[in-house]
Design an enzyme around this catalytic site. Sequence first.
Site, PDB file in Angstrom:
ATOM      1  N   ASP A 409      -3.665  18.879  10.247  1.00 47.56           N
ATOM      2  CA  ASP A 409      -2.541  18.705  11.567  1.00 47.56           C
ATOM      3  C   ASP A 409      -3.144  19.728  12.560  1.00 47.56           C
ATOM      4  OD1 ASP A 409      -0.228  18.420  12.508  1.00 47.56           O
ATOM      5  OD2 ASP A 409       1.068  19.319  11.100  1.00 47.56           O
ATOM      6  N   GLU A 464      10.234  13.694  12.388  1.00 48.77           N
ATOM      7  CA  GLU A 464      10.404  15.137  12.399  1.00 48.77           C
ATOM      8  C   GLU A 464      11.142  15.557  13.765  1.00 48.77           C
ATOM      9  OE1 GLU A 464       6.612  17.037  12.549  1.00 48.77           O
ATOM     10  OE2 GLU A 464       5.604  15.621  14.508  1.00 48.77           O
TER      11      GLU A 464
END
Length: 656
Positions: A409, A464
Site C-alpha cells: 500500500d 474505505e
Amino acid sequence: MKKHFVLTLIFLFAIIISRAQLLSISSPDGKIIIGIETQATLTYTVTVDHIKAVQPSAIDLELMNGIKLSDGLTVVSSAKRSVNNIITPAVADKRRQIPDIYNELTVQFKQNIAVVFRAYNDGIAYRIVTAFKDSVIIKNEKAVFQFAPNSAIFAPLIHKRDDEDIYHTSFEELYKHTALDSLTAQDEMFSPVLIEEDGIKIGLTESDVLDYPGMFLKGTGSFSLEGDFAHYPAKEQITDAEYPEKIVTERAAYIARTKGERNLPWRVLMIARNDKELPYNDMVYRLAAPSVIKDVSWIHPGKCTDEWIIGINLFNVPFKTGVNTASYKYYIDFAKRFGFDRIMMDAGWSDYKDLFKINHNINMDTLAAYAKSRGIKISMWTLAATLDRQLDSALKRFKKWGVDFIMTDFIDRDDQKTVEFYERIAKACADAKLMIMFHGAYPPKGFNRTYPNNITRESVLGSEYNIWSDKPSPGHDVTLPFTRMLAGPLDYEPGILDNATKEQFRPINEKVMSQGTRCHQLAMFVVYDNPLQIFSGNPSQGYLEPKFMELLGSIPTTWDETKILEGKAGNYIITARQKRSNWFIGGMTDWTARDFDIKLDFIADGRYQMASCIDGVNADRYASDYSLTASEVKRNDILHVHMAPGGGFMLRLVKK
C-alpha cells in the site's frame, strides 16, 4: 499555357500526396476505420458507422538526442496483417475464453520508429515501436485525442496535494461528468476516462505499461485531451507521515530512460454504441503482453475478509476485540463458516516500518497453525516502502506462515521508476508463489495479464471512504463499471452491512455505514470485476444473518461468461455472470428508484432453483431491509425487479 499550368498542378499534387500518404485499416466487421495521414505531423482519425468519432489526432515521439518522429516525416514501408486467436486468461475475471480478432497496420518511418495501429470490432489502439541499437532517453511522447464537438466526459480530476506535485495521487477520485471543452490544461486526470459523443461512447486508457511512465490526460479548453507523463524522478525522499512513502522532490528533463529496441504502451480507445457494451470490453487485457509466469496453477482466486474498515469493532464475543490473536481467530472461523478462502491481516499486525516487529498482542505461529487447521489462508498488509526494503526476508517469513496473498500500500505514483517497482515486486512474489494486490496504485492496464499473480488492484474510491466522507455514493458506484473497470479488476471492498439512505448517512469511524441499500452492496460482488473479492462488513452482524451471508459466500469471483443486460453510466447497471451451469445476476442503481423486467433468454434450457435477494418493501427508509426468497425459474421467464433509491438486487440461479 493552360495545358502546362494543369500539368504543373498535377505534378505538385502528386508530390503532396507522396509526402502526405493516406493509409487506413478497418475493423474485421468493417464498421470502424482508422485513417492515417503523414504530413508535417502523424495524425489519425477514427470513423465509426460512417461518423467521424475521433478527429485528426497527433502522434509524436521526441528523444533527448534530437531525434523526433515528426521531423521530415517519411514512410519507409507499411504492412498489414489479420489475427484471429483465442486467449485463455490465467484468471478469468470476465470470461473463460477471450476472442482476439483484429486487423493491424504497421507504418515504418525513416527515424527507426514505427507506429502500429490495431482495429477491433470494439475499439482501436496504437503504439509506438522503436528500433535503435543503443539505449535511448525519451524526452516526451505526444498523444492527442480530438473528439467531436459537444462531447461530454466522465473525468477523474486529480486534487493536487499541498506538498507534492500533481503526479502524486492514489488514483482514487470521483468521476466528474461535464462538457469536454470545459476542461483546461489545469485539469489533470488519470485514465480511464469515458467520452460521450452523439450515439458513440469511447473509453480512453492505455495497456501494456512496462518500463515506462503511465499516461495522465489534460484538458485543452476544446474538445480534445492531451497525454501527460510524469518526468523521471531525479531525487526522492521518504515522508515522515503515519504511513511513510517515497515522494519525488526533483524530476529530470525526460520521461524515460529505456532500451532502444522496444514497444511503448498501447493507447487504447474502446468504442461502444451504447453504455452497456463498455463493462464487457476487455481490449486492455487483449493488448497486454502475455504472462511471464509459465506455471500459474498456484494462483487461486477467491474471497477474503478484511477488518480495517470496521476497525475490528466486533460484538457478541467473549474476548476484547482489536488487533490480537483472538479477533483474528474469530475472522478465521467466520471465513470457514461462510465460504471464504482467506482472511486479511491489515495495517497494525506489525510495525509499519518493520515487518519483523510483530504486534505484541498477536502470536503469528498460533494464528498460522489455527488457520491451517481450518483450511483458511492468511493474507498480510504491507507498506510499500517497507516491503521494498525487506523484500526477500519478508517473503520467506510469509511463506513460513502459509501466506499465499499479500497487499502492499501507499505507492501513489506511476512514473517510470515506480512502474519498475511494480514489475520487480510482482516478479519476486511470483518466484515465491505469492499473489499480490497493490493499493494506492494506478489501474492494472493489462499488468494482470503479464503478471497474473497481481490478481487485483485498488485504484478506486471505494468502501474505505465511508469512514470519513460521503463520496462513495450509489451514483459513483454505478459509474465505475463504465470508467475505472475498463482498465482491469478493482478492489472496492464491498459488503458493508450497516446501510443508510442519503438522509441518514454519516461518516463515523468504527461504526461505518454505506450509502444505499444492503442489496446494492451485495450486487457489487457480481457487478465488479475482481477475482479476489474482499468482504469489508462486520462479521458479528453477518453471524446474525446466516442465510444472507451464505448467499454472499456462494458468489464466485471468476466467470465463464459475462453479459451486461442493462446499463447507463452513472445511473444503473444489471450484470449476468455464468459459472459452469449456474448464473448470478446483480443490479445496482443510483439514488433513483428503478424497475426492470429481465428476460431469462440467455440461460440454457432446464429448470433452475433461484435465490432472490431484493430490496425490502421499506428499503427506501431503512436501507438494510431486504427480502430473501427461493423459487424455481426456467429459460425465457421474465423476472420483474424493483430497486429502491440507492438500491440493488442479486439473483442466484442454480441449474437443477
